[in-house]
Design a protein around this motif. Structure first.
Motif, mmCIF file in Angstrom:
data_model
loop_
_atom_site.group_PDB
_atom_site.id
_atom_site.type_symbol
_atom_site.label_atom_id
_atom_site.label_comp_id
_atom_site.label_asym_id
_atom_site.label_seq_id
_atom_site.Cartn_x
_atom_site.Cartn_y
_atom_site.Cartn_z
ATOM 1 N N GLN A 154 -0.748 -12.748 4.580
ATOM 2 C CA GLN A 154 -2.148 -12.631 5.015
ATOM 3 C C GLN A 154 -2.236 -12.303 6.496
ATOM 4 N N ASN A 155 -1.348 -12.867 7.285
ATOM 5 C CA ASN A 155 -1.359 -12.575 8.716
ATOM 6 C C ASN A 155 -0.929 -11.140 9.011
ATOM 7 N N ASN A 178 -1.528 -8.680 6.851
ATOM 8 C CA ASN A 178 -2.708 -7.924 6.411
ATOM 9 C C ASN A 178 -3.802 -7.930 7.475
ATOM 10 N N ALA A 179 -3.866 -9.005 8.251
ATOM 11 C CA ALA A 179 -4.943 -9.165 9.232
ATOM 12 C C ALA A 179 -4.738 -8.331 10.489
#
Length: 484
Positions: free
Chosen positions: A475-476, A478-479
């Motif tokens: 997720q990090n 992707n961010a």
């Protein structure tokens, strides 16, 4: 045209992947406008080359391989992103900001990416002295695309790609993992000892009594948020038969007793032994290729996919190794041999207990397979959707793997044991590597994690924490600021 066909055919033959891999996409690309980057054949060609180089390189540990893929994927993305109207450079979004010069000419982005990939792959794996295939692929692609631009543009494009790759490699030298293949098992490392602490395996993937890359968790991550993730906690050590620790380690022993042929096939499929294959990170990079090919992604999306997956698995191994060497949790084998002697069905079953899959040379908590698979599933699901079905043929064609199992206990086993005459006999069997189908990236990631429990080298807690941490890490990634 005939000469070009022969050149590309030679490269395809070396890769051993058939004409579908390289010849057909490149020849089809000749019939389209050049420079529109609608075709992902060049990124996938380089990704497949990278995975093959990894599989052939000595000392290519999962840690070193994950780091290499992070920078190789990033290089691919940064050489192509100036041609995109929707994407942006992520250099300034990375931990310890990377400074890259903006292109000041109208380059051939295919030639720039080609030169950049050749340079960065050789930078990480030139030590293996098996670069002829890299050179052949670079030359074949150069011959393909240089004929459509002026010699000046071709030369400038190649120079730009190499310069960018070299800048990224120089930045990589500062992350703490530079030339890590030269110090896989540092002789000056002092292993902490104590109750429940990791001990070298009796029989394992390595003969080293020193754990692999004990300081890898100190390396720089790509995402600053991943560097700030708090360390998860392992189960509290206990020999109390009612404790969660004891129950989970007992589950590992019980799993071995009831393994099916399908279970063993799953264990071996996800084994990714770095001495025989492209290692777990290489497997994940290949899953990225499958997603790209199955979705007909364009070159920009392909490059973004490799960058995300590469950096996700790189950060996953850094975070995982930080936890492994902070806690130094023992593998199931040492605990089972110590505490389960009264559970033996025949003499020596538990005191000599070994996992079905050879034990790796580093602590257990938490699972590296689980964390990197979850990180990969997180980024691929974000890009390609939750219900993306695919067939994984990463290991198709490998020679069958032999293993041994104890023959079923004889009917008069108790009598033989009482007389002290019973010695267990073993059957030789083999696992064949056949393609596996999945309904989603998460289905594959969860099977990969579960395979470590079935293989006898991780508890369920190791896997569950790995999956959870991998999700955060992905997720990090992707961010990061991927879009304009």
């Amino acid at each position: 045209m005939d000469k070009k066909r022969k050149t590309i055919a030679k490269v395809s033959s070396w890769l051993g992947l058939g004409i579908i891999f390289l010849v057909t996409p490149l020849l089809q690309a000749q019939n389209r406008d050049k420079g529109n980057l609608k075709d992902a054949s060049l990124p996938t060609a380089w990704a497949k080359m990278t995975v093959q180089v990894m599989a052939q390189a000595q000392n290519n540990t999962p840690t070193y391989g994950s780091r290499a893929l992070g920078y190789i994927g990033l290089t691919m993305y940064e050489t192509l992103v100036p041609a995109s109207s929707t994407h942006r450079s992520i250099a300034k979004s990375l931990c310890d900001t990377l400074s890259l010069a903006k292109p000041n000419k109208n380059y051939s982005w295919e030639l720039a990416m080609n030169a950049g990939q050749a340079h960065i792959v050789k930078a990480f794996y030139g030590y293996a002295q098996k670069t002829s295939g890299i050179d052949s692929l670079e030359n074949a692609i150069y011959q393909q695309y240089s004929s459509h631009v002026s010699p000046a543009v071709a030369a400038a494009s190649v120079a730009y790609g190499r310069a960018l790759a070299n800048r990224i490699y120089e930045w990589a030298k500062l992350d703490g993992g530079h030339e890590g293949h030269l110090r896989n098992f540092p002789k000056d490392y002092k292993r902490p000892e104590g109750q429940g602490k990791w001990v070298p395996p009796t029989v394992g993937q390595s003969n080293s009594k020193i754990p692999m890359h004990p300081t890898w968790g100190q390396n720089r991550t790509f995402s600053s948020k991943n560097a700030q993730l708090p360390l998860p906690e392992p189960l509290v050590y206990s020999t109390d038969t009612t404790s969660e620790y004891y129950k989970q380690y007992t589950e590992v022993a019980e799993q071995k007793r009831k393994l099916t042929e399908e279970d063993r096939a799953i264990v071996m499929w996800w084994g990714d032994d770095p001495t025989e294959t492209c290692s777990p990170p290489g497997h994940s990079y290949h899953l990225a290729t499958i997603a790209i090919l199955n979705s007909n992604a364009d070159a920009i999306k392909a490059a973004e996919t490799y960058a995300r997956v590469g950096m996700a698995v790189a950060d996953a191994f850094i975070c995982c190794w930080k936890a492994k060497f902070a806690h130094m949790v023992q593998r199931p084998s040492s605990f089972i041999r110590q505490t389960h002697r009264k559970k033996e069905r025949y003499p020596g079953e538990m005191i000599n207990w070994l996992p079905f899959f050879l034990e790796p040379p580093f602590p257990a908590f938490y699972s590296g397979h689980a964390v990197q698979s979850a990180a990969t599933a997180t980024v691929l699901t974000e890009m390609y959707g939750e219900n993306f079905s695919f067939t994984d043929a990463t290991h198709a064609g490998r020679s069958p793997k032999r293993y041994y199992v104890v023959k079923p206990l004889p009917a008069k086993y108790e009598e033989l044991l009482a007389m002290g005459d019973y010695i267990p006999e073993y059957l030789e069997k083999e696992v064949k590597f056949q393609p596996r189908h999945y309904g989603s990236f998460w289905e594959a990631a969860k099977e990969c994690a579960e395979s470590r429990l079935k293989g006898g080298i991780h508890t369920r807690h190791d896997n569950d924490v790995g999956l959870a941490e991998g999700t955060k890490i992905g997720q990090n990634i992707n961010a990061l600021r991927w879009r304009k």
